[in-house]
Write an enzyme that holds these catalytic residues in place. Structure first.
Site, PDB file in Angstrom:
ATOM      1  CG  ASN A   1      79.467  -6.015  78.785  1.00 20.47           C
ATOM      2  OD1 ASN A   1      79.630  -6.656  79.825  1.00 20.47           O
ATOM      3  ND2 ASN A   1      79.624  -6.545  77.587  1.00 20.47           N
TER       4      ASN A   1
ATOM      5  CE  LYS B   1      83.093  -6.080  76.497  1.00 20.93           C
ATOM      6  NZ  LYS B   1      83.658  -6.143  75.162  1.00 20.93           N
TER       7      LYS B   1
ATOM      8  CG  HIS C   1      78.326  -9.093  74.452  1.00 19.52           C
ATOM      9  ND1 HIS C   1      79.583  -9.425  74.001  1.00 19.52           N
ATOM     10  CD2 HIS C   1      78.328  -7.744  74.607  1.00 19.52           C
ATOM     11  CE1 HIS C   1      80.307  -8.326  73.902  1.00 19.52           C
ATOM     12  NE2 HIS C   1      79.573  -7.295  74.267  1.00 19.52           N
TER      13      HIS C   1
ATOM     14  CD  GLU D   1      83.256  -9.616  74.322  1.00 16.14           C
ATOM     15  OE1 GLU D   1      82.921  -9.671  75.521  1.00 16.14           O
ATOM     16  OE2 GLU D   1      83.662  -8.567  73.784  1.00 16.14           O
TER      17      GLU D   1
ATOM     18  CD  GLU E   1      77.317  -4.350  71.830  1.00 18.46           C
ATOM     19  OE1 GLU E   1      77.828  -3.406  72.445  1.00 18.46           O
ATOM     20  OE2 GLU E   1      77.445  -5.519  72.169  1.00 18.46           O
TER      21      GLU E   1
ATOM     22  N   GLY F   1      85.615  -3.407  70.940  1.00 16.39           N
ATOM     23  CA  GLY F   1      86.940  -3.536  71.529  1.00 16.39           C
ATOM     24  C   GLY F   1      88.079  -3.311  70.546  1.00 16.39           C
TER      25      GLY F   1
ATOM     26  CB  SER G   1      85.130   1.447  69.631  1.00 16.23           C
ATOM     27  OG  SER G   1      85.824   0.215  69.597  1.00 16.23           O
TER      28      SER G   1
END
Ligand code: PEP
Length: 255
Positions: free
Chosen positions: A9, A11, A95, A97, A167, A173, A213
């Site tokens: 991904n 992003k 996702h 985010e 996730e 991240g 991560s």
């Protein structure tokens, strides 16, 4: 037997030149590697070029998001048909985010999943708990709610086009990875949840990726866990140096 899948991904990273160069490197490695599927999720604006770069290779290219509506007055949105038109075969939905920065609800994610599947896209539905939810002992409850809402109303046949990504938000991240034991527990729980609505065959066949991560240094240990069927990778998907060893780790995992 579930073939592992390693998905990158990207992003809102990489410019056109870097995206194409990285796609070329990933395609070369994927084509030279047996026993692993690979997908890339570039920005919408480079999707067509990346899909053209990947055409004829074993790499699937997809959108990072999609509109829940088919067409019309939805400024700034991108439809499933548009994604297909520029060469996407898969899309990320939900996702963290999108959920936590842009406030996407389970109902919206569910509508996106149905819209994408109806248009013939494969879907990677992302779910996961925040640190606060984990510390409050709510990991299973949160993941169950997101999973069942996201997949509501789907048939066993449609589930053939769905991949799940667990996730944990606290691991995305941040450099903090769930341990193989922590991730494995949730993956086994999620697989168990699939059998009631969809049957044991679907539960056994559905790929559940881990994301948060993932790096070359931890990929092999995570993917050695029986219910972890690959990885959704953010930061380490941005360079060939980091992403290609993750593909190799997935390919060399004993299943
Ligand atoms: C992600 O964004 O899906 C992700 C897992 O990111 P990272 O690998 O950087 O934690």
């Amino acid at each position: 037997m579930r073939t592992p899948l390693v998905a990158g991904n990207w992003k809102m990273n990489l410019d056109r030149q870097a995206a194409v160069a990285l796609a070329q490197a990933v395609c070369a490695r994927a084509d030279a590697t047996q026993g692993v599927d690979v997908a890339l999720y570039p920005s919408f604006v480079y999707l067509e070029e990346v899909a053209r770069t990947a055409a004829g290779s074993r790499v699937a290219v997809g959108g990072q998001d999609v509109c829940d509506q088919e067409a019309g007055a939805f400024t700034g949105e991108v439809s499933s048909a548009m994604l297909r038109d520029v060469g996407a075969v898969t899309v990320l939905v939900g996702h963290s985010e999108r959920r936590h920065v842009y406030g996407e609800t389970d109902a919206l994610c569910s509508a996106k999943v149905r819209q994408a599947l109806a248009a013939g896209l494969q879907v990677c539905l992302c779910i996961g708990e925040t640190l606060e939810e984990r510390e409050a002992g709510r990991t299973e409850e949160v993941c169950r709610t997101q999973l069942l809402a996201g997949l509501e109303g789907l048939s066993a046949e449609q589930m053939r086009s769905v991949v799940l990504a667990y996730e944990p938000v606290w691991a995305i991240g941040t450099g903090k990875t769930a341990s193989p034991e922590q991730a494995g527990e949730v993956h086994a729980y999620l697989r168990g949840l699939l059998s009631a609505p969809f049957g044991q065959a679907v539960a056994d066949a559905t790929r559940i990726l881990y994301g948060g991560s993932v790096k070359p240094a931890n990929a092999a240990d995570l993917m050695a866990v029986p219910d972890i069927d690959g990885a959704l990778v953010g930061g380490a998907a941005l360079t060939a140096e980091q992403f290609l060893p993750i593909i190799d780790a997935a390919a060399s995992t004993d299943r």
